[in-house]
Write a protein that holds these residues in place. Sequence first.
Motif, PDB file in Angstrom:
ATOM      1  N   ILE A 376      -1.084  -4.540  -3.745  1.00  0.00           N
ATOM      2  CA  ILE A 376      -0.800  -3.866  -5.019  1.00  0.00           C
ATOM      3  C   ILE A 376      -1.386  -2.467  -4.888  1.00  0.00           C
ATOM      4  O   ILE A 376      -2.565  -2.318  -4.552  1.00  0.00           O
ATOM      5  CB  ILE A 376      -1.424  -4.634  -6.205  1.00  0.00           C
ATOM      6  CG1 ILE A 376      -0.740  -6.001  -6.324  1.00  0.00           C
ATOM      7  CG2 ILE A 376      -1.291  -3.844  -7.508  1.00  0.00           C
ATOM      8  CD1 ILE A 376      -1.281  -6.877  -7.447  1.00  0.00           C
ATOM      9  N   SER A 415       5.929  -4.834  -3.041  1.00  0.00           N
ATOM     10  CA  SER A 415       5.225  -4.995  -4.325  1.00  0.00           C
ATOM     11  C   SER A 415       5.781  -4.030  -5.366  1.00  0.00           C
ATOM     12  O   SER A 415       5.913  -4.380  -6.537  1.00  0.00           O
ATOM     13  CB  SER A 415       3.714  -4.825  -4.163  1.00  0.00           C
ATOM     14  OG  SER A 415       3.389  -3.489  -3.923  1.00  0.00           O
ATOM     15  N   ALA A 419       7.484  -5.396  -8.835  1.00  0.00           N
ATOM     16  CA  ALA A 419       7.055  -4.925 -10.162  1.00  0.00           C
ATOM     17  C   ALA A 419       8.256  -4.394 -10.947  1.00  0.00           C
ATOM     18  O   ALA A 419       8.395  -4.656 -12.146  1.00  0.00           O
ATOM     19  CB  ALA A 419       5.993  -3.839 -10.013  1.00  0.00           C
ATOM     20  N   TYR A 519       3.359 -12.518  -7.335  1.00  0.00           N
ATOM     21  CA  TYR A 519       2.993 -11.115  -7.558  1.00  0.00           C
ATOM     22  C   TYR A 519       2.516 -10.933  -9.003  1.00  0.00           C
ATOM     23  O   TYR A 519       1.490 -10.308  -9.271  1.00  0.00           O
ATOM     24  CB  TYR A 519       4.193 -10.186  -7.275  1.00  0.00           C
ATOM     25  CG  TYR A 519       3.898  -8.775  -7.744  1.00  0.00           C
ATOM     26  CD1 TYR A 519       3.160  -7.906  -6.952  1.00  0.00           C
ATOM     27  CD2 TYR A 519       4.280  -8.340  -9.016  1.00  0.00           C
ATOM     28  CE1 TYR A 519       2.823  -6.640  -7.398  1.00  0.00           C
ATOM     29  CE2 TYR A 519       3.950  -7.083  -9.475  1.00  0.00           C
ATOM     30  CZ  TYR A 519       3.225  -6.238  -8.661  1.00  0.00           C
ATOM     31  OH  TYR A 519       2.875  -4.990  -9.124  1.00  0.00           O
ATOM     32  N   GLU A 523      -1.010  -9.537 -10.167  1.00  0.00           N
ATOM     33  CA  GLU A 523      -1.072  -8.295 -10.932  1.00  0.00           C
ATOM     34  C   GLU A 523      -1.835  -8.499 -12.243  1.00  0.00           C
ATOM     35  O   GLU A 523      -2.650  -7.675 -12.637  1.00  0.00           O
ATOM     36  CB  GLU A 523       0.353  -7.811 -11.210  1.00  0.00           C
ATOM     37  CG  GLU A 523       0.408  -6.373 -11.650  1.00  0.00           C
ATOM     38  CD  GLU A 523       1.661  -6.057 -12.445  1.00  0.00           C
ATOM     39  OE1 GLU A 523       2.531  -5.374 -11.919  1.00  0.00           O
ATOM     40  OE2 GLU A 523       1.744  -6.493 -13.616  1.00  0.00           O
TER      41      GLU A 523
END
Length: 530
Positions: A376, A415, A419, A519, A523
């Motif tokens: 990230i 990543s 997102a 993910y 996050e």
Amino acid sequence: MAGNGDGERLFLGFDFSTQQIKVLAVTDQLKVFYEDHVQFDVDLPSYKTQGGVHIHDDHKTVTAPTLMWVDALDLLLGRMKSASFPFHRVAALSGDGQQHGSVYWGQNAREVLKSLSPEKPLADQLKNCFSIDASPVWMDASTSSQCRQLEQSVGGPQKLSAITGSRAFERFTGNQIMKVFQTNREAYDNTKRISLVSSFAASLFLGDYAPIDHSDGTGMNLLDIWSRDWSPDCLQACGLDLGAKLGPVVHSTQNIGTVSQYMVSRYGFLPNCVVAAFVGDNPASLAGLAPEPGDVIVSLGTSDTVFVWLSHPTPGLEGHVFLNPIDKQDYMSLTCFKNGSLTRERIRDEKAGGSWDTFSEMLRKTPSGNHGNIGIYFDVTEIQPFAEGCFRFDDKGNKVESFLPEVEVRAVIESQFMARRVYAEAVGLQLGPKTRVIATGGASQNQAILQVLSDVFNSPVYIKDVPNSACLGNAARAKHTLLGPNVPFSSVVEGMQAPQLVASPQGDSEGYTRLVKRYQELEKMVAGSQ
Ligand code: ADP
Ligand code: XUL
């Protein structure tokens, strides 16, 4: 400068953006005939702007001199006249403005607008027409207390988002207006009409107040996205008698009149040249890429922006839902990410010797899913989630200090795209067999990056080579408005270059569906710990 297109009718698209006003004239086939621009800092140095704005001492208040925009339009139209631009061939025009910025017209402004003398530039005649000289713009971040008040007044941020498509954001115009109401009451009371930059620009062509359009109106925290009209509760929270100061709100394809006598006499427009409602710059770009319902547009520039054409939005605490600038029933979402190209460049410089070719080679050599490694990378504080720093996790979810160079290269791209997918799905994106991803911006020339985009979204990726999508979108919208509601936008833009297929999903789509979930959890953990 003017190209050929002998005697054919023309359509004009303007873009009143943060740093400049741009114009594009196109033929009936939407081929570029003329383009020009005026850059505020360079062409109008007396206003002393930097990047088109003034950043105040508190570093939070950001404004632009309202009159500078008028001066810039005088300059631009003057240049077109000097270049013998055939104004008489313009059948319709439209434009956009940077979203969220606001203009405060004073007591006698309407009379002045309606009786402009063609002998003089607009700026000379409008200089005393504003109750506030400095327009707050989208970079302003000075209204946090007003945001909290607006959210509280309707029952919280989620409730505000359920009504207006976004929770309260500092730059959104309702909060800016509330600040004027609370801190500069005299100016508020002296304001007859409040325009957005878009409807203000349209007013200069109309010679009268122009209505705010649905798409830009949704950037105010004041418009109810379901009734498509002002929300009485939000209006009441932001200022006294605000509905009367905002005037009506219209659909983005609305014909709002013809050009003023001033434009006819001074520049040679024909009196029947139609003005189509002006919209926000992001909705204008959407129109310029001529997408189809369900399309996802991923702009990979300095920051990354994702627009989705939505029929069933699900507004939440992240991202924005705007009304669609093309289709009267539909919506569009906008999500913006600060860590885009500059973060990709940093990893390229550190792990790929500063070469995009090497970077791409490393991406190709590593497998989809990166053996379960997830990184990230928030070099600067991200918008969603509100978090900063770099974090690496192995396939078991353990935090690790570093990755091998090629793992790092794949991790940053995977990543970022996971997102983009998570937040687009949060506002209503539903990936399906018909989904197309249209990539634009600097990184969309990188085939290896686009392959990862295709894999993560499990959808084909297209590119479209459009140099100025906002202006082009406005010219196309102007033509659409002229032709009327029975002609679909898709047939208006038929002459435009079709998007080109550049990548199709390869391999295991389920793999990314699982990885995206992981993910999301990682996050959340990273953001929660800050
Ligand atoms: P802006 O948002 O400022 O308009 P652009 O859309 O022009 O930016 O994108 C500029 C970015 O494009 C640069 O910062 C650069 O990192 C990126 N870029 C240019 N070429 C490539 C490439 N081949 N691969 C990946 N990224 C690239
Ligand atoms: C969108 C936003 C900016 C401005 C200026 O919400 O704040 O993109 O429209 O371009």
